[in-house]
Design a protein around this motif. Structure first.
Motif, PDB file in Angstrom:
ATOM      1  N   ALA A 136      -0.909  -0.363  -6.251  1.00 22.65           N
ATOM      2  CA  ALA A 136      -0.963   0.986  -5.669  1.00 22.65           C
ATOM      3  C   ALA A 136      -2.317   1.671  -5.810  1.00 22.65           C
ATOM      4  O   ALA A 136      -2.664   2.523  -4.978  1.00 22.65           O
ATOM      5  N   ASP A 137      -3.058   1.349  -6.826  1.00 23.38           N
ATOM      6  CA  ASP A 137      -4.354   2.002  -7.049  1.00 23.38           C
ATOM      7  C   ASP A 137      -5.497   1.316  -6.302  1.00 23.38           C
ATOM      8  O   ASP A 137      -6.664   1.676  -6.479  1.00 23.38           O
ATOM      9  N   HIS A 138      -5.167   0.331  -5.483  1.00 24.79           N
ATOM     10  CA  HIS A 138      -6.203  -0.411  -4.745  1.00 24.79           C
ATOM     11  C   HIS A 138      -5.898  -0.441  -3.248  1.00 24.79           C
ATOM     12  O   HIS A 138      -6.281  -1.374  -2.556  1.00 24.79           O
ATOM     13  N   LEU A 139      -5.212   0.581  -2.759  1.00 31.74           N
ATOM     14  CA  LEU A 139      -4.820   0.634  -1.353  1.00 31.74           C
ATOM     15  C   LEU A 139      -5.858   1.371  -0.526  1.00 31.74           C
ATOM     16  O   LEU A 139      -6.567   2.241  -1.027  1.00 31.74           O
ATOM     17  N   ASP A 140      -5.905   1.025   0.765  1.00 33.79           N
ATOM     18  CA  ASP A 140      -6.757   1.809   1.650  1.00 33.79           C
ATOM     19  C   ASP A 140      -6.007   3.082   2.044  1.00 33.79           C
ATOM     20  O   ASP A 140      -4.847   3.275   1.654  1.00 33.79           O
ATOM     21  N   GLU A 141      -6.635   3.938   2.795  1.00 34.72           N
ATOM     22  CA  GLU A 141      -6.063   5.254   3.103  1.00 34.72           C
ATOM     23  C   GLU A 141      -4.725   5.141   3.840  1.00 34.72           C
ATOM     24  O   GLU A 141      -3.773   5.860   3.525  1.00 34.72           O
ATOM     25  N   GLN A 142      -4.642   4.221   4.802  1.00 41.77           N
ATOM     26  CA  GLN A 142      -3.404   4.070   5.568  1.00 41.77           C
ATOM     27  C   GLN A 142      -2.286   3.509   4.704  1.00 41.77           C
ATOM     28  O   GLN A 142      -1.139   3.966   4.766  1.00 41.77           O
ATOM     29  N   GLN A 143      -2.611   2.519   3.889  1.00 44.59           N
ATOM     30  CA  GLN A 143      -1.601   1.936   3.008  1.00 44.59           C
ATOM     31  C   GLN A 143      -1.086   2.963   2.007  1.00 44.59           C
ATOM     32  O   GLN A 143       0.119   3.015   1.722  1.00 44.59           O
ATOM     33  N   ALA A 144      -1.987   3.793   1.481  1.00 47.43           N
ATOM     34  CA  ALA A 144      -1.575   4.833   0.529  1.00 47.43           C
ATOM     35  C   ALA A 144      -0.631   5.829   1.189  1.00 47.43           C
ATOM     36  O   ALA A 144       0.359   6.260   0.587  1.00 47.43           O
ATOM     37  N   ALA A 145      -0.926   6.186   2.439  1.00 45.37           N
ATOM     38  CA  ALA A 145      -0.060   7.115   3.175  1.00 45.37           C
ATOM     39  C   ALA A 145       1.297   6.474   3.441  1.00 45.37           C
ATOM     40  O   ALA A 145       2.347   7.128   3.317  1.00 45.37           O
ATOM     41  N   ASP A 146       1.303   5.189   3.800  1.00 44.00           N
ATOM     42  CA  ASP A 146       2.561   4.483   4.056  1.00 44.00           C
ATOM     43  C   ASP A 146       3.391   4.377   2.782  1.00 44.00           C
ATOM     44  O   ASP A 146       4.622   4.507   2.822  1.00 44.00           O
ATOM     45  N   LEU A 147       2.723   4.130   1.657  1.00 46.80           N
ATOM     46  CA  LEU A 147       3.441   4.025   0.389  1.00 46.80           C
ATOM     47  C   LEU A 147       4.081   5.358   0.029  1.00 46.80           C
ATOM     48  O   LEU A 147       5.242   5.403  -0.386  1.00 46.80           O
ATOM     49  N   GLN A 148       3.343   6.425   0.176  1.00 47.06           N
ATOM     50  CA  GLN A 148       3.896   7.743  -0.149  1.00 47.06           C
ATOM     51  C   GLN A 148       5.095   8.069   0.749  1.00 47.06           C
ATOM     52  O   GLN A 148       6.094   8.629   0.284  1.00 47.06           O
ATOM     53  N   GLU A 149       4.992   7.716   2.021  1.00 47.57           N
ATOM     54  CA  GLU A 149       6.105   7.948   2.944  1.00 47.57           C
ATOM     55  C   GLU A 149       7.330   7.138   2.541  1.00 47.57           C
ATOM     56  O   GLU A 149       8.457   7.624   2.568  1.00 47.57           O
ATOM     57  N   LEU A 150       7.105   5.876   2.150  1.00 49.11           N
ATOM     58  CA  LEU A 150       8.211   5.029   1.708  1.00 49.11           C
ATOM     59  C   LEU A 150       8.863   5.592   0.456  1.00 49.11           C
ATOM     60  O   LEU A 150      10.101   5.704   0.376  1.00 49.11           O
ATOM     61  N   LEU A 151       8.047   5.951  -0.528  1.00 43.96           N
ATOM     62  CA  LEU A 151       8.595   6.464  -1.785  1.00 43.96           C
ATOM     63  C   LEU A 151       9.344   7.769  -1.571  1.00 43.96           C
ATOM     64  O   LEU A 151      10.375   8.020  -2.201  1.00 43.96           O
TER      65      LEU A 151
END
Length: 287
Positions: A136-151
């Motif tokens: 999680a601490d090595h994601l690009d901007e889009q992946q970080a946004a997708d992760l937050q949406e999933l969580l």
């Protein structure tokens, strides 16, 4: 006709009720799986091929094919005694985007509890969340946004039935794993983690003497760690900032809905109390 001969080769000669059995047999694999034999064979072959790959890119490409193949059947495969283990192995080579994609199939309230409440599905969910926590601490901007949406979707699905999750012997581990990803550090107590690992090892290795012996060896190695080491690790983790503070606040706000008697029960229950302790550890350092 070829398909019929295939079934007879597996099941032996059909009796007078053969026609009725033929209609059911494709759903059952001789290994004990409830998933179609073709799918079990596919995942077995892919898993063996996966073990021979050394390139992360090749593993991701293979995982992309697997996700496409199992689309719409994620729950059935993840909750199965045989295919869940194959899927877990394959998910270790998945990219963060692929882990997110896989869990997105379970953001529906009913689907999420069916996965988390399953003895095997809960392991798959935990391993997937653990993979996301690690990356999680090595994601690009889009992946970080997708992760937050999933969580956020998972918090909504789990939080609406939080009592049922944390009181269930399988689902509680998924709720704890979700909390770890949100907090951004391991907020589980050493005792709870040890019990969780022992339960998983028992379920995964039951009936296999060699695996059981290996499990005992691993338990011996883990027990050799001193309590001082665990405390020092815990102190270092507590200094880390919250990864998703807003989501953590949402989780915390779900707890006061229970009355005093319910909270007392949750605090004493062996399934729910580790979750409450983890929540307190995470929230204590959330400003």
């Amino acid at each position: 006709m070829a398909k019929k001969r295939k079934h007879e080769a597996v099941t032996g000669p059909a009796d007078e009720n053969g026609m009725e059995q033929e209609a059911q047999l494709p759903k059952q694999h001789t290994s004990g799986s409830r998933v179609e034999a073709e799918t079990v064979s596919y995942l077995t072959d892919v898993s063996e091929h996966f073990a021979s790959l050394s390139s992360a890119g090749d593993k991701e490409l293979l995982m992309a094919n697997v996700l496409e193949e199992i689309q719409g059947r994620e729950l059935k495969i993840a909750a199965d005694a045989v295919t869940s283990r194959l899927l877990e192995r394959l998910l270790t080579g998945a990219s963060p985007s692929q882990l997110i994609q896989f869990l997105q199939a379970f953001t529906n309230v009913d689907m999420m509890f069916s996965l988390a409440g399953s003895a095997f599905g809960s392991h798959v969910a935990e391993k997937t969340l653990a993979g996301l926590h690690k990356q999680a601490d090595h994601l690009d901007e889009q992946q970080a946004a997708d992760l937050q949406e999933l969580l956020s979707a998972m918090v909504g699905a789990i939080g609406s039935h939080l009592y049922d999750y944390i009181m269930d012997k399988h689902a509680t581990h998924v709720a704890r794993a979700l909390l770890v990803v949100i907090a951004g550090r391991d907020v589980l107590s050493p005792v709870a983690k040890k019990k969780q690992q022992q339960q998983q090892q028992f379920e995964e290795e039951e009936g296999t003497e060699g695996a059981a012996a290996g499990s005992q060896h691993q338990k011996g190695l883990k027990s050799s760690r001193s309590s001082l080491q665990e405390k020092l690790e815990g102190n270092r983790q507590q200094q880390q900032p919250i990864r998703f503070p807003e989501l953590l606040r949402r989780c915390a706000k779900m707890l006061p809905i229970y009355d005093a008697s319910n909270m007392a029960l949750l605090g004493k229950n062996s399934y729910s109390s580790p979750f409450l302790q983890a929540m307190l550890r995470a929230a204590a350092h959330n400003e």
